[in-house]
Design a protein around this motif. Structure first.
Motif: not given
Length: 298
Positions: A53-61, A63-68, A70-79, A90-91
């Motif tokens: 993960c490059a922590l670019c934030g593209g996934c969070a931008a 995602c329709p359900n706000n699953c991603h 990205l805080t404190g240099g970490e990427h957490k996913l709500d499965f 895709r992005i």
């Protein structure tokens, strides 16, 4: 239609020669050391490879359900909130996000395999169906094997053997070689570390001998689980009793599955990775008891 999670061309570790290996989704075992945890579920699922993960934030931008998050240099996913739309995958520029699993037809799998037919002929290779556990999707498995046999391709199944007798008999009619896992000889330990009894597994291995089907016995060796003389004697006992076993392939534990489990939001079981000297000792000890060749599957 059936569910797969990968088609690997030019494989040299899943049977003789150069092969195309098809990985089916779903497994009825839950081995503590599994290196393909993405195969356990028969359904599609998201994986987040945090190391990529490059922590670019593209996934969070997107995602329709706000699953991603990205805080404190970490990427957490709500499965639990993921709806498998695939927009994040895709992005994602680094390939950190992926949706594991897709539907395929047996005919399309055979057509992909046929692209490398010339390599099978020169190397003695073919098609191997693996997983997960191929017998989780038996009808799909048989369709793949039938399609490949119609084109004259050598076929193999990599299996834990946990299925009913009729499935084994039907597969034996379509399969040239079985790559058969032998994880633990002791039934109680087998239940503890895989979640199921080994009785049906051993019975089906014996049935393949009755049917005269060639078998390569694949033996995962896990430190502090089955890296002991008692288990090595159990391997030799099976090999020396069943004449259809052509060779033993020792598969030392490796840590590939640990990062995958983390990426799937699962707890990972961590074992010690053995060094080359230790593996050589295992092979020598098992080989001293067995009537057939013993080698490491690298």
């Amino acid at each position: 239609m059936g569910k797969i999670f990968n088609i690997q061309r030019f494989s040299i570790h899943d049977g003789p020669g150069i092969r195309t290996t098809v990985f089916l989704k779903g497994c009825m075992l839950n081995c503590k050391w599994c290196h393909n945890p993405e195969s356990h579920s028969s359904e599609r699922q998201p994986i987040c490879r945090v190391a990529k993960c490059a922590l670019c934030g593209g996934c969070a931008a997107v995602c329709p359900n706000n699953c991603h998050e990205l805080t404190g240099g970490e990427h957490k996913l709500d499965f639990t909130a993921c709806i498998l739309c695939g927009e994040c995958a895709r992005i994602c520029p680094s390939g950190a996000m992926e949706i594991i699993g897709r539907e395929e037809t047996a005919e399309n799998i055979a057509s992909i395999a046929l692209r490398d037919e010339m390599f099978y002929k020169t190397s003695g290779g073919g098609v191997t169906v693996s997983g997960g556990e191929p017998f989780c999707q038996p009808e799909f498995l048989f369709e793949i094997l039938s399609s490949c046999k119609e084109h004259g391709l050598h076929t193999a199944i990599e299996t834990c053997g946990m299925t009913n007798e009729s499935n084994i008999r039907r597969a034996a009619e379509l399969c040239d070689l079985f790559l058969y896992d032998f994880k633990l000889g002791d039934d109680e330990l087998h239940r503890r570390y895989t979640g199921v009894s080994n009785r049906q597994i051993i019975a089906n291995l014996e049935l393949l001998c009755e049917l005269g089907k060639p078998v390569i016995l694949r033996c995962p060796i896990i430190p502090m689980v089955n890296d002991n003389t008692e288990h090595f004697r159990a391997i030799a006992g099976i090999v020396n009793r069943l004449s259809n076993i052509q060779m033993v392939e020792v598969e030392p534990y490796h840590s590939l599955g640990e990062a995958k489990s983390e990426g799937l939001g699962k707890e990972s079981n961590i074992f010690e990775t053995p060094n080359a000297e230790t593996v050589d000792k295992w092979i020598a000890e098992i080989g001293s008891m067995c009537r057939c060749p013993v080698a490491q599957n690298k």
